[in-house]
Scaffold this active site. Structure first.
Site, PDB file in Angstrom:
ATOM      1  N   LYS A  54      51.112  46.108  45.212  1.00 16.18           N
ATOM      2  CA  LYS A  54      50.630  44.721  45.248  1.00 16.18           C
ATOM      3  C   LYS A  54      49.179  44.672  45.752  1.00 16.18           C
ATOM      4  O   LYS A  54      48.687  45.649  46.334  1.00 16.18           O
ATOM      5  CB  LYS A  54      51.538  43.880  46.154  1.00 16.18           C
ATOM      6  CG  LYS A  54      51.604  44.379  47.598  1.00 16.18           C
ATOM      7  CD  LYS A  54      52.750  43.709  48.369  1.00 16.18           C
ATOM      8  CE  LYS A  54      52.827  44.221  49.794  1.00 16.18           C
ATOM      9  NZ  LYS A  54      54.044  43.729  50.484  1.00 16.18           N
ATOM     10  N   ARG A 155      61.679  34.790  55.716  1.00 15.30           N
ATOM     11  CA  ARG A 155      60.461  34.641  54.934  1.00 15.30           C
ATOM     12  C   ARG A 155      60.864  34.454  53.477  1.00 15.30           C
ATOM     13  O   ARG A 155      60.941  33.348  52.993  1.00 15.30           O
ATOM     14  CB  ARG A 155      59.614  35.915  55.144  1.00 15.30           C
ATOM     15  CG  ARG A 155      58.228  35.868  54.616  1.00 15.30           C
ATOM     16  CD  ARG A 155      57.466  37.152  54.917  1.00 15.30           C
ATOM     17  NE  ARG A 155      57.940  38.297  54.153  1.00 15.30           N
ATOM     18  CZ  ARG A 155      57.265  39.452  54.034  1.00 15.30           C
ATOM     19  NH1 ARG A 155      56.132  39.631  54.662  1.00 15.30           N
ATOM     20  NH2 ARG A 155      57.742  40.441  53.307  1.00 15.30           N
ATOM     21  N   TYR A 277      22.372  38.276  64.688  1.00 14.53           N
ATOM     22  CA  TYR A 277      22.738  36.876  64.911  1.00 14.53           C
ATOM     23  C   TYR A 277      23.278  36.665  66.316  1.00 14.53           C
ATOM     24  O   TYR A 277      24.042  37.490  66.828  1.00 14.53           O
ATOM     25  CB  TYR A 277      23.816  36.447  63.919  1.00 14.53           C
ATOM     26  CG  TYR A 277      23.317  36.268  62.501  1.00 14.53           C
ATOM     27  CD1 TYR A 277      22.321  35.339  62.203  1.00 14.53           C
ATOM     28  CD2 TYR A 277      23.871  37.012  61.464  1.00 14.53           C
ATOM     29  CE1 TYR A 277      21.885  35.168  60.906  1.00 14.53           C
ATOM     30  CE2 TYR A 277      23.443  36.838  60.153  1.00 14.53           C
ATOM     31  CZ  TYR A 277      22.445  35.916  59.878  1.00 14.53           C
ATOM     32  OH  TYR A 277      22.028  35.746  58.591  1.00 14.53           O
ATOM     33  N   MET A 325      27.092  39.374  57.065  1.00 12.18           N
ATOM     34  CA  MET A 325      27.850  39.372  55.812  1.00 12.18           C
ATOM     35  C   MET A 325      27.629  40.660  55.018  1.00 12.18           C
ATOM     36  O   MET A 325      28.564  41.236  54.482  1.00 12.18           O
ATOM     37  CB  MET A 325      27.441  38.169  54.955  1.00 12.18           C
ATOM     38  CG  MET A 325      28.286  38.024  53.715  1.00 12.18           C
ATOM     39  SD  MET A 325      27.718  36.703  52.642  1.00 12.18           S
ATOM     40  CE  MET A 325      28.023  35.262  53.651  1.00 12.18           C
TER      41      MET A 325
END
Ligand code: PLP
Length: 403
Positions: A54, A155, A277, A325
């Protein structure tokens, strides 16, 4: 940490994908995936070993991964989404040699799509069982499907109340081919957790209602819990990709990925200054910084700010300041120190590669640095790396390996 087997065999590049000008490089060792499949299959024997692919084979690329697994003799695959299953059917077109199950179940109106692509739904509630039954009756074909019973995840799968209805009316599952009864463990990576035994007992009792139907409860970690959890089929995912099954002892799995970040700039800072940052790191004295082309959009989770490390060989280079990023900034001082203590380390230059995940810091170690699990590191890798699939020129199939 896992030891990396330094292979002397010839490895070749089997396939390269991803953006052609990407600086940073993700190398995926298909032979290691094959070896991990064989190890899991041997552990699981005589149970069948399926494979979970998956989420694009946990981010590593379902095409090359599924093909190498099929070559090892894997005949049953699990994905989460119907679209993943349709893609996988395109990769493994022969319905008779690759059973494909869709874990997320059968939603209303999807029956004909499952049928058209030769896919098997995992029926997770009585409504889905009814839907598949009606479709099979209308088509006069007992098509295969699994039923999932919840034993402690709360679930997906039939809750206890629906299990009671099903056990009282076995006819509910008589109009299709019930090819698998399955459940899922909540704490298999913690072998001593009492829920493992509780779920195993509950499942063992439940499957007595389905004599002759193959049963499955174990994913990767479950394979290592012991024979009581193996039943007829195991469904490992993450261990195929090199992640450890649990914390007890060394990782038996071969490492699959190496992630190398490309240095874009070497930055000499000689007056006190901050990095990145938020000015979260302040440099006191002269420091050499390498700016590397990978950031949180590439799976270097932001929590690694001022915390993670890259490697040049065994030398660890700390991440200074925040992960951005597209970039991280590394402190190159440890290289200087290594040179002073006699290590012959050539200075790094723009264009050089440093290991972000590799021989000295594997997926599990990076996950630990980031307070997460190997699954999240792998599935966060993103699509901006150049991807290089390597392996032996002709990887042996399971039959050849045992010959
Ligand atoms: C994801 C998943 C697996 C595989 O789990 P791993 O821990 O990666 O081996 C098996 N079964 C189910 C139901 C899953 O959701």
């Amino acid at each position: 940490m896992a030891t990396w087997t330094v292979t002397t065999k010839t490895m070749v590049i089997l396939e390269e994908t991803g953006p052609p000008h990407a600086g940073s490089l993700l190398t995926i060792d298909l032979d290691a995936i094959g070896a991990n499949y064989r190890l899991l299959a041997e552990r699981a024997h005589p149970a069948e070993c399926a494979a979970v692919v998956k989420a694009d084979a946990y981010g590593l690329g379902v095409g090359p991964v599924a093909r190498i697994l099929a070559r090892q003799g894997c005949a049953t695959f699990f994905v989460a989404h119907l679209d993943e299953a349709i893609e996988l059917r395109g990769i493994l077109p022969r319905v008779d040699s690759a059973a494909i199950y869709v874990l997320n179940g059968l939603l209303s109106g999807e029956e004909a799509t499952f049928h058209a692509h030769g896919l098997r739904p995992v029926l997770n509630d009585l409504g889905q069982i009814d839907r598949w039954s009606r479709y099979c009756s209308a088509e006069s074909k007992p098509l295969p499907a699994a039923i999932q019973l919840d034993t402690g995840m709360s679930r997906l799968g039939l809750p206890l109340s629906e299990q009671a209805v099903l056990f009282a009316q076995p006819d509910l599952a008589s109009r299709f081919q019930l090819s698998l009864v399955m459940s899922h463990l909540a704490c298999a990576d913690t072998p001593e957790h009492p829920l493992n035994r509780t779920q195993q007992r509950e499942f063992s009792t439940a499957i007595q209602h389905f004599p002759g139907v193959p049963a499955s409860i174990a994913a990767s970690s479950g394979v290592f819990l012991g024979p009581d959890w193996r039943f007829d089929l195991v469904r490992p995912g993450v261990c195929l990709y090199g992640v450890k099954p649990n914390d007890s002892g060394p990782n038996p799995m071969a490492q699959v990925i190496r992630l190398q970040g490309k240095i874009l700039q070497i930055h000499d800072v000689d007056t006190p200054r901050t990095v990145g940052y938020g000015a979260s790191h302040r440099i006191g004295g002269p420091t050499r910084i390498a700016t590397v082309a990978a950031g949180y959009a590439d799976g270097l989770l932001r929590i690694l700010s001022n915390r993670g490390v890259a490697h040049v060989g065994e030398i660890a280079l700390p991440i200074l300041g925040r992960v951005s990023m597209d970039l991280i900034t590394l402190d190159l001082s440890p290289l200087g120190n290594a040179t002073e203590t006699g290590g012959a380390v050539t200075p790094l230059q723009p264009g050089d590669l440093v290991d972000l995940i590799g021989p000295y810091r594997d997926v599990d170690a990076v996950a630990a640095d980031a307070d997460t699990i190997g699954y999240e590191i792998l599935t966060s890798l993103g699509s901006r790396y150049r991807r290089r699939y390597i392996g032996a020129p002709s990887a042996p199939s399971i039959a050849e390996a045992h010959a």
